[in-house]
Design an enzyme around this catalytic site. Structure first.
Site, PDB file in Angstrom:
ATOM      1  N   ASP A   1       0.840  -1.198   0.000  1.00 42.81           N
ATOM      2  CA  ASP A   1       0.000   0.000   0.000  1.00 42.81           C
ATOM      3  C   ASP A   1       0.877   1.250   0.000  1.00 42.81           C
ATOM      4  O   ASP A   1       2.044   1.215   0.405  1.00 42.81           O
ATOM      5  CB  ASP A   1      -0.888   0.027   1.256  1.00 42.81           C
ATOM      6  CG  ASP A   1      -1.860  -1.142   1.282  1.00 42.81           C
ATOM      7  OD1 ASP A   1      -2.133  -1.711   0.210  1.00 42.81           O
ATOM      8  OD2 ASP A   1      -2.323  -1.485   2.396  1.00 42.81           O
TER       9      ASP A   1
HETATM   10  N1  URA Z   1      -1.215  -5.942   3.863  1.00 43.67           N
HETATM   11  C1  URA Z   1      -1.726  -4.693   3.861  1.00 43.67           C
HETATM   12  O1  URA Z   1      -2.765  -4.433   4.441  1.00 43.67           O
HETATM   13  N2  URA Z   1      -1.047  -3.743   3.208  1.00 43.67           N
HETATM   14  C2  URA Z   1       0.137  -3.962   2.580  1.00 43.67           C
HETATM   15  O2  URA Z   1       0.730  -3.043   2.014  1.00 43.67           O
HETATM   16  C3  URA Z   1       0.643  -5.265   2.603  1.00 43.67           C
HETATM   17  C4  URA Z   1      -0.055  -6.246   3.249  1.00 43.67           C
END
Ligand code: URA
Length: 233
Positions: A103
């Site tokens: 993310d």
């Molecule tokens: N899980 C999440 O919620 N975000 C990420 O970036 C990676 C794994």
């Protein structure tokens, strides 16, 4: 076929200006003959190129480990946002892409490569490649929460998550290992147990661990051994 100067840059024999100098000074041979022509055409797979006494072996794939900082998106291109590829702009190698996504606000290990096959192996849902995250939460992580995460959580998908591994570090800090890569998985898992992720960083993927010497935004090439071990899984 590829230009000699480009070939040398791709093989990381030096910077663009350095490799030009090496060629002009007669420090580069192609099949045993000194070659002073920057744009001489090289057949990557079969020509023998030696630069300053060192033979360069063509490697079609490149592999980088990036310590992704928060604030950049895991994409190759984006109209509005800065991407992880923007951080790697000076690296050689065509068609590099991030292996999976983190993310925008997640930090840590991101592998970038142009090796589609390895990427597929690492991301394939049937391979269950483990990924470990450092997770900080808004509320303390209770034993009940730990037990549910370890058993598998209903996060609103068709199936609950696969069992995870939880290593509590502090009241609101843990290392969490998951073997799937569902959308926003860690955040959704913590939400489902009544908590909230306030900081997330990926520490490892398969056999590859984030190099602790890399500050956020820094990257380095994988070593030959790291690539081999990653391939063997
Ligand atoms: N899980 C999440 O919620 N975000 C990420 O970036 C990676 C794994």
């Amino acid at each position: 076929m590829i230009r000699l100067d480009k070939f040398l840059c791709t093989m990381e024999a030096g910077s663009r200006s350095q490799v030009k100098e090496f060629i002009k000074k007669g420090q580069v041979t192609v099949n045993g003959q000194v070659c002073r022509q920057l744009d001489a055409k090289i057949r990557e797979e079969c020509d023998r190129v030696v630069c300053q006494g060192r033979e360069l072996f063509y490697e079609p794939f490149v592999y980088y480990m990036l310590n992704k900082p928060a604030g950049v998106v895991s994409a190759t291109k984006d109209k509005r946002e800065k991407t992880v590829l923007d951080l790697l702009e000076a690296v050689p190698g065509k068609g590099i892409f991030p292996v999976g996504r983190l993310d925008k606000d997640t930090e840590g290990l991101l592998l970038l490569t142009n090796d589609g096959r390895l990427s597929h192996e690492l991301l394939s849902p049937v391979k269950h490649v483990p990924k470990t995250y450092q997770v900080e939460t808004a509320l303390p992580i209770t034993q009940d929460m730990k037990a549910i995460l370890e058993r598998g959580v209903d996060i609103g998908d068709a199936r609950p998550t696969q069992p995870a591994l939880v290593r509590l570090k502090e009241d609101c800090k843990m290392e969490l290992t998951i073997t799937e890569g569902r959308f926003h998985q860690v955040k959704r898992m913590l939400k489902a147990v009544g908590n909230e992720v306030i900081y997330l960083k990926r520490l490892s993927m398969g056999t590859l661990c984030l190099d602790r010497k890399l500050a956020p935004g820094e990257y380095r090439r994988l070593t030959h051994d790291e690539v081999e071990i990653l391939r063997k899984g």
